[in-house]
Motif scaffolding. Structure first.
Motif, PDB file in Angstrom:
ATOM      1  N   ARG A 267       0.835  -1.193   0.000  1.00 41.12           N
ATOM      2  CA  ARG A 267       0.000   0.000   0.000  1.00 41.12           C
ATOM      3  C   ARG A 267       0.872   1.245   0.000  1.00 41.12           C
ATOM      4  NH1 ARG A 267      -3.365  -2.983   3.865  1.00 41.12           N
ATOM      5  NH2 ARG A 267      -5.208  -3.696   2.740  1.00 41.12           N
ATOM      6  N   PRO A 268       0.356   2.334  -0.573  1.00 39.25           N
ATOM      7  CA  PRO A 268       1.146   3.564  -0.602  1.00 39.25           C
ATOM      8  C   PRO A 268       1.256   4.197   0.764  1.00 39.25           C
ATOM      9  CG  PRO A 268      -1.072   3.980  -1.401  1.00 39.25           C
ATOM     10  CD  PRO A 268      -0.954   2.485  -1.192  1.00 39.25           C
ATOM     11  N   ASP A 269       2.118   5.208   0.856  1.00 39.95           N
ATOM     12  CA  ASP A 269       2.240   5.968   2.089  1.00 39.95           C
ATOM     13  C   ASP A 269       0.941   6.744   2.344  1.00 39.95           C
ATOM     14  OD1 ASP A 269       4.756   5.028   2.441  1.00 39.95           O
ATOM     15  OD2 ASP A 269       5.731   6.716   1.457  1.00 39.95           O
ATOM     16  N   PRO A 270       0.740   7.244   3.544  1.00 38.72           N
ATOM     17  CA  PRO A 270      -0.485   7.980   3.855  1.00 38.72           C
ATOM     18  C   PRO A 270      -0.726   9.112   2.858  1.00 38.72           C
ATOM     19  CG  PRO A 270       0.739   7.535   5.848  1.00 38.72           C
ATOM     20  CD  PRO A 270       1.609   7.092   4.720  1.00 38.72           C
ATOM     21  N   GLY A 271      -2.005   9.314   2.551  1.00 36.91           N
ATOM     22  CA  GLY A 271      -2.346  10.367   1.597  1.00 36.91           C
ATOM     23  C   GLY A 271      -2.559   9.838   0.199  1.00 36.91           C
ATOM     24  N   GLY A 272      -2.373   8.538  -0.007  1.00 34.93           N
ATOM     25  CA  GLY A 272      -2.629   7.964  -1.321  1.00 34.93           C
ATOM     26  C   GLY A 272      -1.506   8.131  -2.311  1.00 34.93           C
ATOM     27  N   ILE A 273      -0.369   8.681  -1.901  1.00 35.81           N
ATOM     28  CA  ILE A 273       0.769   8.875  -2.805  1.00 35.81           C
ATOM     29  C   ILE A 273       1.909   7.973  -2.339  1.00 35.81           C
ATOM     30  CG2 ILE A 273       2.400  10.518  -3.776  1.00 35.81           C
ATOM     31  CD1 ILE A 273      -0.471  11.081  -4.542  1.00 35.81           C
ATOM     32  N   PRO A 274       2.401   7.054  -3.169  1.00 39.04           N
ATOM     33  CA  PRO A 274       3.489   6.155  -2.766  1.00 39.04           C
ATOM     34  C   PRO A 274       4.836   6.890  -2.793  1.00 39.04           C
ATOM     35  CG  PRO A 274       2.861   5.729  -5.044  1.00 39.04           C
ATOM     36  CD  PRO A 274       1.906   6.772  -4.533  1.00 39.04           C
ATOM     37  N   ILE A 275       5.104   7.600  -1.714  1.00 42.43           N
ATOM     38  CA  ILE A 275       6.257   8.499  -1.660  1.00 42.43           C
ATOM     39  C   ILE A 275       7.564   7.769  -1.942  1.00 42.43           C
ATOM     40  CG2 ILE A 275       7.572  10.091  -0.215  1.00 42.43           C
ATOM     41  CD1 ILE A 275       4.836  11.111  -1.007  1.00 42.43           C
ATOM     42  N   ARG A 276       7.783   6.623  -1.279  1.00 39.61           N
ATOM     43  CA  ARG A 276       9.064   5.922  -1.439  1.00 39.61           C
ATOM     44  C   ARG A 276       9.271   5.440  -2.867  1.00 39.61           C
ATOM     45  NH1 ARG A 276       8.543   1.793   3.454  1.00 39.61           N
ATOM     46  NH2 ARG A 276       6.390   1.924   2.690  1.00 39.61           N
ATOM     47  N   THR A 277       8.203   4.944  -3.485  1.00 38.25           N
ATOM     48  CA  THR A 277       8.314   4.479  -4.868  1.00 38.25           C
ATOM     49  C   THR A 277       8.614   5.638  -5.809  1.00 38.25           C
ATOM     50  OG1 THR A 277       6.853   2.590  -4.510  1.00 38.25           O
ATOM     51  CG2 THR A 277       7.027   3.405  -6.759  1.00 38.25           C
ATOM     52  N   ILE A 278       7.949   6.759  -5.604  1.00 40.85           N
ATOM     53  CA  ILE A 278       8.188   7.923  -6.456  1.00 40.85           C
ATOM     54  C   ILE A 278       9.599   8.458  -6.257  1.00 40.85           C
ATOM     55  CG2 ILE A 278       7.515  10.321  -6.867  1.00 40.85           C
ATOM     56  CD1 ILE A 278       4.633   9.472  -6.337  1.00 40.85           C
TER      57      ILE A 278
ATOM     58  N   LEU B 178       5.061   0.905  -9.002  1.00 44.99           N
ATOM     59  CA  LEU B 178       3.875   1.747  -9.145  1.00 44.99           C
ATOM     60  C   LEU B 178       2.782   0.995  -9.912  1.00 44.99           C
ATOM     61  CD1 LEU B 178       2.562   4.538  -8.729  1.00 44.99           C
ATOM     62  CD2 LEU B 178       3.564   5.217 -10.919  1.00 44.99           C
ATOM     63  N   GLY B 179       3.174   0.266 -10.945  1.00 42.61           N
ATOM     64  CA  GLY B 179       2.207  -0.503 -11.721  1.00 42.61           C
ATOM     65  C   GLY B 179       1.532  -1.581 -10.899  1.00 42.61           C
ATOM     66  N   ARG B 180       2.281  -2.192 -10.011  1.00 45.50           N
ATOM     67  CA  ARG B 180       1.691  -3.214  -9.141  1.00 45.50           C
ATOM     68  C   ARG B 180       0.641  -2.587  -8.223  1.00 45.50           C
ATOM     69  NH1 ARG B 180       6.252  -5.424  -7.546  1.00 45.50           N
ATOM     70  NH2 ARG B 180       6.368  -4.442  -5.496  1.00 45.50           N
ATOM     71  N   MET B 181       0.938  -1.391  -7.719  1.00 48.09           N
ATOM     72  CA  MET B 181      -0.035  -0.701  -6.875  1.00 48.09           C
ATOM     73  C   MET B 181      -1.274  -0.305  -7.671  1.00 48.09           C
ATOM     74  SD  MET B 181       2.501   1.803  -4.736  1.00 48.09           S
ATOM     75  CE  MET B 181       3.910   1.154  -3.820  1.00 48.09           C
ATOM     76  N   VAL B 182      -1.062   0.164  -8.891  1.00 48.42           N
ATOM     77  CA  VAL B 182      -2.194   0.528  -9.742  1.00 48.42           C
ATOM     78  C   VAL B 182      -3.042  -0.699 -10.049  1.00 48.42           C
ATOM     79  CG1 VAL B 182      -2.836   1.297 -12.064  1.00 48.42           C
ATOM     80  CG2 VAL B 182      -1.084   2.547 -10.778  1.00 48.42           C
ATOM     81  N   ARG B 183      -2.389  -1.782 -10.395  1.00 51.46           N
ATOM     82  CA  ARG B 183      -3.101  -3.017 -10.753  1.00 51.46           C
ATOM     83  C   ARG B 183      -3.920  -3.545  -9.578  1.00 51.46           C
ATOM     84  NH1 ARG B 183      -1.965  -8.496 -10.413  1.00 51.46           N
ATOM     85  NH2 ARG B 183      -2.883  -9.773 -12.080  1.00 51.46           N
TER      86      ARG B 183
ATOM     87  N   ALA C   9      -1.721   9.597  -7.841  1.00 51.08           N
ATOM     88  CA  ALA C   9      -0.392   9.044  -7.561  1.00 51.08           C
ATOM     89  C   ALA C   9       0.423   8.906  -8.841  1.00 51.08           C
ATOM     90  CB  ALA C   9      -0.531   7.687  -6.877  1.00 51.08           C
ATOM     91  N   VAL C  10      -0.222   8.444  -9.908  1.00 54.28           N
ATOM     92  CA  VAL C  10       0.505   8.261 -11.167  1.00 54.28           C
ATOM     93  C   VAL C  10       0.909   9.615 -11.743  1.00 54.28           C
ATOM     94  CG1 VAL C  10       0.449   7.213 -13.462  1.00 54.28           C
ATOM     95  CG2 VAL C  10      -0.779   6.130 -11.582  1.00 54.28           C
ATOM     96  N   LEU C  11       0.014  10.598 -11.683  1.00 55.54           N
ATOM     97  CA  LEU C  11       0.347  11.930 -12.189  1.00 55.54           C
ATOM     98  C   LEU C  11       1.495  12.551 -11.388  1.00 55.54           C
ATOM     99  CD1 LEU C  11      -3.232  13.332 -12.854  1.00 55.54           C
ATOM    100  CD2 LEU C  11      -1.471  12.860 -14.580  1.00 55.54           C
ATOM    101  N   THR C  12       1.491  12.331 -10.084  1.00 60.22           N
ATOM    102  CA  THR C  12       2.590  12.830  -9.246  1.00 60.22           C
ATOM    103  C   THR C  12       3.910  12.200  -9.673  1.00 60.22           C
ATOM    104  OG1 THR C  12       1.089  13.123  -7.371  1.00 60.22           O
ATOM    105  CG2 THR C  12       3.448  13.048  -6.885  1.00 60.22           C
ATOM    106  N   ALA C  13       3.888  10.902  -9.928  1.00 60.50           N
ATOM    107  CA  ALA C  13       5.097  10.209 -10.383  1.00 60.50           C
ATOM    108  C   ALA C  13       5.560  10.746 -11.732  1.00 60.50           C
ATOM    109  CB  ALA C  13       4.827   8.708 -10.474  1.00 60.50           C
ATOM    110  N   ILE C  14       4.646  10.983 -12.642  1.00 58.12           N
ATOM    111  CA  ILE C  14       5.018  11.483 -13.971  1.00 58.12           C
ATOM    112  C   ILE C  14       5.725  12.826 -13.856  1.00 58.12           C
ATOM    113  CG2 ILE C  14       4.090  12.334 -16.161  1.00 58.12           C
ATOM    114  CD1 ILE C  14       1.815  10.236 -15.797  1.00 58.12           C
ATOM    115  N   VAL C  15       5.160  13.722 -13.066  1.00 62.31           N
ATOM    116  CA  VAL C  15       5.779  15.043 -12.890  1.00 62.31           C
ATOM    117  C   VAL C  15       7.153  14.918 -12.251  1.00 62.31           C
ATOM    118  CG1 VAL C  15       5.586  17.265 -11.719  1.00 62.31           C
ATOM    119  CG2 VAL C  15       3.567  16.249 -12.795  1.00 62.31           C
ATOM    120  N   ALA C  16       7.233  14.129 -11.179  1.00 67.19           N
ATOM    121  CA  ALA C  16       8.500  13.988 -10.443  1.00 67.19           C
ATOM    122  C   ALA C  16       9.580  13.341 -11.300  1.00 67.19           C
ATOM    123  CB  ALA C  16       8.272  13.168  -9.175  1.00 67.19           C
ATOM    124  N   TRP C  17       9.206  12.375 -12.121  1.00 61.02           N
ATOM    125  CA  TRP C  17      10.193  11.673 -12.940  1.00 61.02           C
ATOM    126  C   TRP C  17      10.561  12.457 -14.203  1.00 61.02           C
ATOM    127  CZ3 TRP C  17       7.333   6.283 -12.745  1.00 61.02           C
ATOM    128  CH2 TRP C  17       7.378   5.802 -11.426  1.00 61.02           C
TER     129      TRP C  17
END
Length: 490
Positions: free
Chosen positions: A11-22, A84-89, A97-105
């Motif tokens: 599961r992602p970190d609190p807030g629905g955003i997987p901080i460590r993965t991003i 991230l894909g495993r979490m999405v699946r 969360a995915v949009l946050t990852a896209i911007v950060a990456w």
């Protein structure tokens, strides 16, 4: 059955955003950018590093170290994307969360040296040709004798631009705004192309409403994909702007804004010709919504579509001050020979077999194989268009199939060409098997080019390693630790 502890770790970190993965992905792209300063498609003479104590990273052991850093970063990017894909699946994260990852990456890649391709130098040189009052559809970068043209690959030095007038105007504007600076031009051009990524992220959730997919899955498959980010942002390919405009245009058509949608797809064509493949299928979507007999529907939609295309493309061409010289220049890509293009692979293989017995020239084999491949492509496109007569989502699905056929059967194919069908298909429902196949081929296509832009398609040992890495990524999408290297799933 998975334990609750295992599920919790996914599961992602609190807030629905997987901080460590991003953050893992951010660290990866930063290492890719850092390693790219020595191992990427670097300048012949970089004013930031030349004659400094850091110039050693481009030679000898320094270059080897930079290459290692780049590949470590690339592995981290792939790892974070799969996590991230495993979490999405599993439904643990959503679109935010995915949009946050896209911007950060994406952000670190905007400022990186060119990666896995030197095409950005060609774009800038073509813009400088137009800025100097010459015709980029008649002459190649070699006429400039400037820092921009000096960095263009020797293959394209005397090749006219095969891109549409809209893109040439943008390239000219980038060169003008940066004073023909190579480094400044690379960064500004990336920001221009990133508009395509923005359009893609805007369009994909809307497309899922019509095509049956999930927004988070569509964004993960296409926009967060390392093939997209590393090649189309890091490599700075104008395909990104084309697919962004294409996705936006398709959404507008499906939303019943047919004229505007076709106009936007025409702008995508004015960037790169491949976008034209979607237009006949979108005509069918429009036709089915008109009144009258089937013949009347088609007649009205075709007439309207042609009128929109001609008006928008003519206006773009007139504003640019260019002509249609880019259409014949499209054949210039045939100088590329690799086996990602099935006709080229068949022609090359046939020549190799025959040449082992009788000494013959390879040109005939390639010409015949590519000619047959073009005929097959026309046949597939016609069959798909004819089968899409009912319009709607099926027309878009068949457009995606045709895009895939274009990528496979064109005389020349490069890894990032597969972003075309990927974007067209991203908003459909993806089964678990389809997601795993998409992960495998995305990672493999990402890795089959060396960081400096040279192809790795004939380095069989290296390709075997890339296949193993891709298989591991594929397995990891459903199993957190397929090699059972850790007692903890991460």
């Amino acid at each position: 059955m998975r334990s609750s502890a295992t599920q919790a770790r996914d599961r992602p970190d609190p807030g629905g955003i997987p901080i460590r993965t991003i953050l893992l992905g951010v660290a990866g792209v930063m290492l890719v950018a850092l390693g790219g300063t020595g191992a990427g498609a670097i300048l012949k003479r970089d004013p930031l590093l030349a004659d400094t104590s850091l110039s050693w990273i481009r030679y000898g052991h320094g270059h080897d170290l930079a290459t290692a850093v780049l590949y470590i970063g690339l592995g981290m990017v792939i790892w974070s994307w799969i996590r991230l894909g495993r979490m999405v699946r599993n439904g643990h994260v959503g679109s935010a969360a995915v949009l946050t990852a896209i911007v950060a990456w994406t952000l670190p890649l905007l400022f990186a040296p060119p990666l896995f391709s030197k095409d950005i130098y060609s774009y800038l040189a073509q813009g400088q040709i137009a800025l100097n009052g010459l015709d980029p559809y008649s002459v190649g970068p070699a006429v400039l004798q400037s820092p921009l043209s000096d960095n263009v690959s020797w293959v394209w030095q005397n090749t006219p631009a095969p891109y549409g007038p809209l893109f040439l105007m943008l390239a000219e504007g980038v060169v003008w705004s940066t004073g023909a600076s190579v480094i400044g031009g690379v960064v500004v051009m990336r920001f221009v192309l990133a508009c395509g990524l923005f359009l893609l992220c805007w369009a994909l959730p809307g497309l899922t409403r019509h095509l049956g997919g999930r927004p988070a899955t569509a964004l993960w498959v296409a926009a967060a994909n390392p093939l997209m980010l590393v090649h189309l942002i890091g490599g700075a390919h104008n395909d990104l702007l084309m697919v962004g405009l294409l996705a936006a245009g398709v959404l507008l058509v499906l939303d019943r804004r047919h004229v505007l949608g076709l106009a936007v797809v025409t702008l995508a064509f004015a960037v790169k010709a491949t976008a034209a493949v979607a237009l006949p299928f979108l005509i069918l979507v429009w036709a089915r919504r008109l009144h009258g007999s089937r013949t009347a529907q088609l007649g009205k939609a075709i007439a309207g579509g042609v009128a929109v295309f001609v008006a928008v493309f003519a206006a773009t061409t007139l504003v640019s001050g260019l002509d249609l010289g880019w259409i014949p220049a499209l054949s210039s890509s045939s100088t590329i020979v690799n086996w990602l293009s099935l006709p080229s692979a068949v022609g090359d293989f046939a020549h190799t077999v025959v040449d082992s017995f009788v000494r013959v020239e390879p040109g005939w084999f390639m010409t015949i194989a590519r000619g047959l491949g073009s005929l097959l492509l026309v046949y597939i496109a016609w069959r798909q268009w004819w089968a899409a007569q009912d319009g709607g989502p099926d027309a878009v699905r068949r457009a995606a199939i045709t895009m895939l056929a274009v990528a496979l059967l064109s005389p020349a194919t490069l890894p990032w060409y597969f972003s075309w069908p990927l974007v067209m298909a991203a908003a459909f429902h993806w089964s678990g098997t389809a997601l795993k196949a998409g992960a495998f081929f995305s990672v493999w296509m990402l890795l089959v080019t060396y960081p400096n832009g040279d192809t790795a398609l004939y380095s069989w040992g290296y390709l075997a390693c890339t296949a193993l890495v891709s298989a591991l990524a594929c397995a990891s999408l459903t199993r957190p630790d397929p090699l059972k290297l850790s007692s903890r799933y991460t």
